[in-house]
Design a protein around this motif. Structure first.
Motif, mmCIF file in Angstrom:
data_model
loop_
_atom_site.group_PDB
_atom_site.id
_atom_site.type_symbol
_atom_site.label_atom_id
_atom_site.label_comp_id
_atom_site.label_asym_id
_atom_site.label_seq_id
_atom_site.Cartn_x
_atom_site.Cartn_y
_atom_site.Cartn_z
ATOM 1 N N SER A 1 0.826 -1.203 0.000
ATOM 2 C CA SER A 1 0.000 0.000 0.000
ATOM 3 C C SER A 1 0.862 1.255 0.000
ATOM 4 N N ILE A 2 1.887 1.253 0.813
ATOM 5 C CA ILE A 2 2.772 2.416 0.886
ATOM 6 C C ILE A 2 3.513 2.607 -0.432
ATOM 7 N N THR A 3 3.946 1.510 -1.042
ATOM 8 C CA THR A 3 4.644 1.584 -2.328
ATOM 9 C C THR A 3 3.738 2.141 -3.413
ATOM 10 N N LEU A 4 2.516 1.634 -3.497
ATOM 11 C CA LEU A 4 1.578 2.126 -4.503
ATOM 12 C C LEU A 4 1.187 3.572 -4.236
ATOM 13 N N LEU A 5 1.060 3.936 -2.987
ATOM 14 C CA LEU A 5 0.762 5.323 -2.621
ATOM 15 C C LEU A 5 1.898 6.251 -3.036
ATOM 16 N N PHE A 6 3.120 5.806 -2.820
ATOM 17 C CA PHE A 6 4.285 6.585 -3.223
ATOM 18 C C PHE A 6 4.338 6.742 -4.748
ATOM 19 N N ALA A 7 4.097 5.667 -5.485
ATOM 20 C CA ALA A 7 4.109 5.727 -6.951
ATOM 21 C C ALA A 7 3.013 6.663 -7.466
ATOM 22 N N ALA A 8 1.824 6.541 -6.915
ATOM 23 C CA ALA A 8 0.712 7.395 -7.336
ATOM 24 C C ALA A 8 1.017 8.866 -7.057
ATOM 25 N N SER A 9 1.615 9.129 -5.912
ATOM 26 C CA SER A 9 1.984 10.510 -5.578
ATOM 27 C C SER A 9 3.041 11.052 -6.532
ATOM 28 N N CYS A 10 4.010 10.233 -6.872
ATOM 29 C CA CYS A 10 5.060 10.669 -7.807
ATOM 30 C C CYS A 10 4.487 10.955 -9.188
ATOM 31 N N PHE A 11 3.611 10.066 -9.681
ATOM 32 C CA PHE A 11 2.976 10.311 -10.981
ATOM 33 C C PHE A 11 2.182 11.616 -10.950
ATOM 34 N N SER A 12 1.438 11.833 -9.886
ATOM 35 C CA SER A 12 0.613 13.030 -9.782
ATOM 36 C C SER A 12 1.460 14.301 -9.688
ATOM 37 N N LEU A 13 2.535 14.252 -8.936
ATOM 38 C CA LEU A 13 3.404 15.430 -8.814
ATOM 39 C C LEU A 13 4.108 15.750 -10.121
ATOM 40 N N LEU A 14 4.542 14.724 -10.843
ATOM 41 C CA LEU A 14 5.177 14.965 -12.135
ATOM 42 C C LEU A 14 4.173 15.518 -13.142
ATOM 43 N N LEU A 15 2.948 15.023 -13.096
ATOM 44 C CA LEU A 15 1.899 15.563 -13.958
ATOM 45 C C LEU A 15 1.600 17.016 -13.602
ATOM 46 N N LEU A 16 1.572 17.336 -12.327
ATOM 47 C CA LEU A 16 1.367 18.713 -11.889
ATOM 48 C C LEU A 16 2.499 19.616 -12.383
ATOM 49 N N ALA A 17 3.726 19.121 -12.318
ATOM 50 C CA ALA A 17 4.864 19.897 -12.829
ATOM 51 C C ALA A 17 4.717 20.151 -14.322
ATOM 52 N N HIS A 18 4.269 19.148 -15.065
ATOM 53 C CA HIS A 18 4.032 19.328 -16.500
ATOM 54 C C HIS A 18 2.984 20.411 -16.739
#
Length: 87
Positions: A50-67
Motif C-alpha cells: 500500500s505504501i509503495t503504490l501510494l508513493f508511486a501514485a503521488s510521484c505520478f501526480s506530482l510529475l503531472l502537476l509539474a508538466h
C-alpha cells in the motif's frame, strides 16, 4: 516511457510541459495507480504494498502537476510575446 522527442533530449527543463503524449501517459498512470490504491489498499494503509503504490501514485501526480505548471507558464509566455509584437 516517453516519446521520441523526450528520449532524444537529456535535460528535464526541455521535456516538461511540451509533450502531450507524455502528459497523457502520466494521467493514465496516475488515475490507474490511485484507483488501484483506493480499491485494494484503502482499508490497510500500513501494508508495504500500500505504501509503495501510494508513493508511486503521488510521484505520478506530482510529475503531472509539474508538466501542467510548466505548460501553463509556456502558454502565458507565448501569449505575452504575441501581445507585445502585435501593433
Amino acid at each position: 516511457m516517453g516519446c521520441r522527442n523526450c528520449k532524444a533530449t537529456n535535460l528535464i527543463r526541455q521535456k516538461l510541459g511540451r509533450c502531450r503524449q507524455c502528459m497523457i501517459q502520466l494521467t493514465v498512470l496516475s488515475l490507474c495507480s490511485w484507483g488501484a490504491w483506493f480499491y485494494f489498499y484503502l482499508p490497510t494503509p500500513k501494508v508495504v504494498e500500500s505504501i509503495t503504490l501510494l508513493f508511486a501514485a503521488s510521484c505520478f501526480s506530482l510529475l503531472l502537476l509539474a508538466h501542467f505548471v510548466v505548460a501553463l507558464a509556456l502558454r502565458m509566455k507565448k501569449k505575452n510575446r504575441q501581445q507585445q509584437t502585435a501593433p
